[in-house]
Design a protein around this motif. Structure first.
Motif, mmCIF file in Angstrom:
data_model
loop_
_atom_site.group_PDB
_atom_site.id
_atom_site.type_symbol
_atom_site.label_atom_id
_atom_site.label_comp_id
_atom_site.label_asym_id
_atom_site.label_seq_id
_atom_site.Cartn_x
_atom_site.Cartn_y
_atom_site.Cartn_z
ATOM 1 N N ASP A 308 0.832 -1.216 0.000
ATOM 2 C CA ASP A 308 0.000 0.000 0.000
ATOM 3 C C ASP A 308 0.862 1.259 0.000
ATOM 4 N N GLN A 309 1.981 1.200 0.721
ATOM 5 C CA GLN A 309 2.888 2.351 0.775
ATOM 6 C C GLN A 309 3.492 2.629 -0.604
ATOM 7 N N ILE A 310 3.853 1.577 -1.330
ATOM 8 C CA ILE A 310 4.373 1.734 -2.685
ATOM 9 C C ILE A 310 3.305 2.347 -3.586
ATOM 10 N N ARG A 311 2.062 1.902 -3.424
ATOM 11 C CA ARG A 311 0.970 2.411 -4.249
ATOM 12 C C ARG A 311 0.758 3.904 -4.015
ATOM 13 N N ARG A 312 0.853 4.338 -2.750
ATOM 14 C CA ARG A 312 0.679 5.760 -2.451
ATOM 15 C C ARG A 312 1.855 6.589 -2.952
ATOM 16 N N GLN A 313 3.069 6.048 -2.785
ATOM 17 C CA GLN A 313 4.267 6.816 -3.116
ATOM 18 C C GLN A 313 4.418 7.033 -4.620
ATOM 19 N N TYR A 314 4.006 6.044 -5.420
ATOM 20 C CA TYR A 314 4.194 6.132 -6.870
ATOM 21 C C TYR A 314 2.853 6.226 -7.599
ATOM 22 N N ALA A 315 1.876 6.856 -6.937
ATOM 23 C CA ALA A 315 0.537 6.941 -7.516
ATOM 24 C C ALA A 315 0.526 7.722 -8.826
ATOM 25 N N GLY A 316 1.423 8.665 -9.008
ATOM 26 C CA GLY A 316 1.416 9.485 -10.214
ATOM 27 C C GLY A 316 2.112 8.862 -11.398
ATOM 28 N N SER A 317 2.844 7.761 -11.196
ATOM 29 C CA SER A 317 3.600 7.119 -12.281
ATOM 30 C C SER A 317 3.205 5.651 -12.344
ATOM 31 N N ASN A 318 2.296 5.319 -13.249
ATOM 32 C CA ASN A 318 1.745 3.967 -13.296
ATOM 33 C C ASN A 318 2.774 2.920 -13.708
ATOM 34 N N VAL A 319 3.647 3.262 -14.661
ATOM 35 C CA VAL A 319 4.655 2.293 -15.110
ATOM 36 C C VAL A 319 5.643 1.994 -13.996
ATOM 37 N N LEU A 320 6.156 3.040 -13.347
ATOM 38 C CA LEU A 320 7.090 2.850 -12.238
ATOM 39 C C LEU A 320 6.413 2.099 -11.089
ATOM 40 N N LEU A 321 5.150 2.423 -10.823
ATOM 41 C CA LEU A 321 4.396 1.709 -9.799
ATOM 42 C C LEU A 321 4.300 0.230 -10.124
ATOM 43 N N GLY A 322 4.070 -0.097 -11.410
ATOM 44 C CA GLY A 322 3.982 -1.501 -11.810
ATOM 45 C C GLY A 322 5.287 -2.240 -11.581
ATOM 46 N N PHE A 323 6.426 -1.632 -11.963
ATOM 47 C CA PHE A 323 7.729 -2.286 -11.775
ATOM 48 C C PHE A 323 8.067 -2.454 -10.296
ATOM 49 N N LYS A 324 7.795 -1.410 -9.496
ATOM 50 C CA LYS A 324 8.057 -1.495 -8.055
ATOM 51 C C LYS A 324 7.215 -2.600 -7.406
ATOM 52 N N SER A 325 5.943 -2.674 -7.781
ATOM 53 C CA SER A 325 5.059 -3.692 -7.216
ATOM 54 C C SER A 325 5.491 -5.084 -7.649
ATOM 55 N N LEU A 326 5.933 -5.221 -8.904
ATOM 56 C CA LEU A 326 6.419 -6.516 -9.377
ATOM 57 C C LEU A 326 7.644 -6.968 -8.585
ATOM 58 N N ALA A 327 8.599 -6.050 -8.397
ATOM 59 C CA ALA A 327 9.801 -6.393 -7.627
ATOM 60 C C ALA A 327 9.446 -6.739 -6.187
ATOM 61 N N HIS A 328 8.528 -5.985 -5.599
ATOM 62 C CA HIS A 328 8.109 -6.253 -4.223
ATOM 63 C C HIS A 328 7.457 -7.634 -4.102
ATOM 64 N N GLY A 329 6.647 -7.999 -5.092
ATOM 65 C CA GLY A 329 5.993 -9.296 -5.058
ATOM 66 C C GLY A 329 6.973 -10.443 -5.210
ATOM 67 N N ILE A 330 7.936 -10.308 -6.132
ATOM 68 C CA ILE A 330 8.916 -11.382 -6.348
ATOM 69 C C ILE A 330 9.803 -11.570 -5.122
ATOM 70 N N ILE A 331 10.308 -10.459 -4.581
ATOM 71 C CA ILE A 331 11.154 -10.549 -3.378
ATOM 72 C C ILE A 331 10.359 -11.114 -2.211
ATOM 73 N N GLY A 332 9.087 -10.685 -2.089
ATOM 74 C CA GLY A 332 8.245 -11.209 -1.021
ATOM 75 C C GLY A 332 8.014 -12.696 -1.151
ATOM 76 N N GLY A 333 7.853 -13.195 -2.394
ATOM 77 C CA GLY A 333 7.664 -14.629 -2.596
ATOM 78 C C GLY A 333 8.909 -15.424 -2.264
ATOM 79 N N ILE A 334 10.095 -14.887 -2.607
ATOM 80 C CA ILE A 334 11.351 -15.593 -2.338
ATOM 81 C C ILE A 334 11.610 -15.710 -0.838
ATOM 82 N N THR A 335 11.322 -14.656 -0.101
ATOM 83 C CA THR A 335 11.630 -14.623 1.336
ATOM 84 C C THR A 335 10.458 -15.059 2.212
ATOM 85 N N SER A 336 9.301 -15.335 1.610
ATOM 86 C CA SER A 336 8.085 -15.584 2.397
ATOM 87 C C SER A 336 8.219 -16.776 3.331
#
Length: 555
Positions: A308-336
């Motif tokens: 949610d914090q990433i979504r708020r911080q990069y709300a104005g840039s959809n492409v950057l938000l998508g890449f940040k969320s993708l990286a967050h999801g992959i790292i979260g899956g590896i360390t989960s």
């Protein structure tokens, strides 16, 4: 008697009990005309444009209401050019128990209404808190109940013509994860769950009555019931715009508009643009809805909060938000698996370890999938916005930045664009709107093209370039570690005087343990007045910090 009041603009700000600005209402060119003759008084009120801004600092939906006035309506007639137009003719008389009106008409231009669930709950919380206090103060006074509609002492109103015309409404609702205190407000109001949808077009039939003679309460209830029934009667339009279905009604409208342009004007580009917009809009909404659902399945509150914090911080840039969320999801899956297992074991021992292991297995699968869906949603949203078919309320900017509700003296200050900018920079530095750090003031140190500023909060001192808040601060000192701040004059070899502030603070020694060492930083200022102002500001902030630190709060 004649009276006319015309203003270029009028603004109203709504601030709640915890000093948080919720809404800012902007009225452009309000005009009030009052003419009184011997037997009748004429009242006319018009407002050229109405905009209601969502002033929550972390919202991604900054506009709540926006009147859709346009040039064609402005050119057709003066009355229709207004967002709100009210005409009233009141017959003067000596009977205080009733009022006679020849005419009361209210006309509203088409408008967009964008409801943010968090904002709605905060507004309800504000007004219900005040109402509860009033009810508690009146508990000792017992009054007999009365039916106001049938009480002969209640003032009655007669209208030869009563008309309320509401323009077409474009309705959107955005749900969110509510904090616990807002969940309690929603539960106390017995409100059902809300669904997310966007751009549902609602057409209202006008409320029209001839010769009604009722109480004010009855009239308001009748008007409210009429428009409520109109809204309920168009539930199919709302259902066709829900995000979980990908807003099929919006897709159909885009395709229809494109085909119409192709048939009438031979415009192939319009067809391609509208089809692209509709398809990408549907994809963005379906992907966003699926990611929200899968995010809850992962059962990792910390992961979702960071998302949610990433979504708020990069709300104005959809492409950057998508890449940040993708990286967050992959790292979260590896360390989960490891992270959830260790957290469960540390909290609940052996039983918690097995529970955490199960959550980790689920998170290993769901978190990367959520990241991919967030990336797809961000990319599709970027395509939708660039295809141009959307626009609407999302292209409108706030009239002003959210108010800074704190001042050096602890009172609610007059609105200042400068303070609002400072507060915005501080929130950017923290990267989280939920921080308890409060902005106090900032001072420009030099007159250079890229000057440095000393920004002071109730917890720290920052030396940075306010025009580039994304850069790391040159100096960051917590008020808990600050030892002193003094003004220093230095004379150069050519006889000129340079002005500095000298900041001393303590920090842990590199050798470890509980040993501290003193660090000193010298910062140049343009003039002695600027240096003295900075010293006074920092001393004031340190005094506030110490006072707060040693304050005993009543339980």
């Amino acid at each position: 008697m004649s009276l006319q009041v015309a203003l270029p603009a009028l603004g109203l700000s709504l601030v709640n009990q915890v000093r948080e600005e919720l809404l800012y209402l902007s009225l452009v060119k309000p005009l009030f005309d009052y003419i009184r003759s011997e037997n009748i008084e004429n009242i006319h009120l018009s407002i050229r444009h109405v905009q209601l801004d969502n002033q929550l600092v972390d919202t991604t939906f900054p506009i709540t209401i926006y009147s859709q006035t346009n040039k064609q309506r402005a050119q057709s007639s003066k009355a229709r050019a207004a967002a709100v137009d009210v005409d009233c003719q009141h017959v003067l008389g000596s009977n205080s128990s009733m009022h006679v009106f020849k005419l009361l008409t209210v006309q509203m231009a088409p408008f967009s209404l964008d409801i943010d669930e968090i904002l709605l709950m905060k507004v309800i919380e504000m007004f219900t808190a005040n109402r509860n206090k009033e009810e508690e103060s009146e508990l000792s006074v017992i009054q007999p109940s009365k039916d106001k509609d049938f009480d002969i002492t209640v003032r009655k109103y007669y209208f030869a013509l009563l008309s309320v015309v509401c323009g077409q409404m474009t309705l959107s609702v955005h749900t969110a994860k509510l904090p616990q205190h807002l969940k309690d407000v929603k539960k106390a109001m017995a409100m059902s769950s809300m669904i997310t949808f966007e751009n549902a077009v609602i057409d209202f039939e006008p409320f029209l009555q001839l010769h009604p003679f009722e109480s004010l309460n009855f009239m308001l209830t009748a008007i409210g019931t009429h428009f409520k029934q109109e809204l309920q009667g168009q539930a199919a339009k709302i259902f066709g715009a829900v995000d979980v279905l990908g807003n099929p009604l919006g897709l159909v409208n885009d395709v229809t508009t494109g085909i119409s342009g192709l048939v009438t004007d031979g415009n192939v580009g319009m067809l391609l643009k509208n089809v692209t917009h509709g398809a990408s809009n549907s994809l963005a909404k379906v992907a966003g809805t699926l990611s929200q659902g899968l995010g809850r399945i992962s059962m990792d509150a910390n992961h979702e909060e960071h998302r949610d914090q990433i979504r708020r911080q990069y709300a104005g840039s959809n492409v950057l938000l998508g890449f940040k969320s993708l990286a967050h999801g992959i790292i979260g899956g590896i360390t989960s698996l490891a992270q959830q297992t260790l957290e469960g074991a540390s909290q609940d021992g052996l039983e918690g370890m097995f529970t955490g292991f199960g959550k980790g297995v689920v998170g290993t699968v769901t978190k990367p999938v959520v990241g991919v869906l967030d990336f797809a949603s961000g990319a599709a949203t970027a395509i939708r916005d660039t295809s141009g078919g959307g626009g609407g309320i999302h292209t409108i900017q706030r009239k002003r930045k959210p108010r800074c509700c704190y001042s050096r003296h602890g009172l609610l200050p007059v609105y200042s664009s400068r303070s609002a900018t400072g507060q915005q920079v501080l929130l950017f530095l923290n990267g989280d709107s939920k921080t308890q750090e409060r902005y106090i003031d900032h001072i420009r140190l030099t007159n250079q093209p890229e000057p440095h500023h000393m920004l002071v909060s109730d917890q720290a001192v920052y030396l940075l370039n306010m025009n580039r808040p994304q850069e790391e601060p040159s100096l960051l000192v917590s008020l808990s570690d600050l030892l002193s701040c003094i003004y220093v004059r230095k004379e150069r070899a050519d006889g000129s005087i340079q002005h500095y502030i000298e900041v001393k603070w303590k920090r842990l020694s590199e050798s470890g343990g509980s040993h501290y060492k003193t660090s000193t930083s010298t910062v140049r200022c343009e003039t002695s007045e600027v240096a003295e102002q900075v010293v006074i500001l920092i001393d004031h902030a340190r005094g506030l910090y110490n006072e707060k630190l040693h304050t005993v709060l009543a339980t």
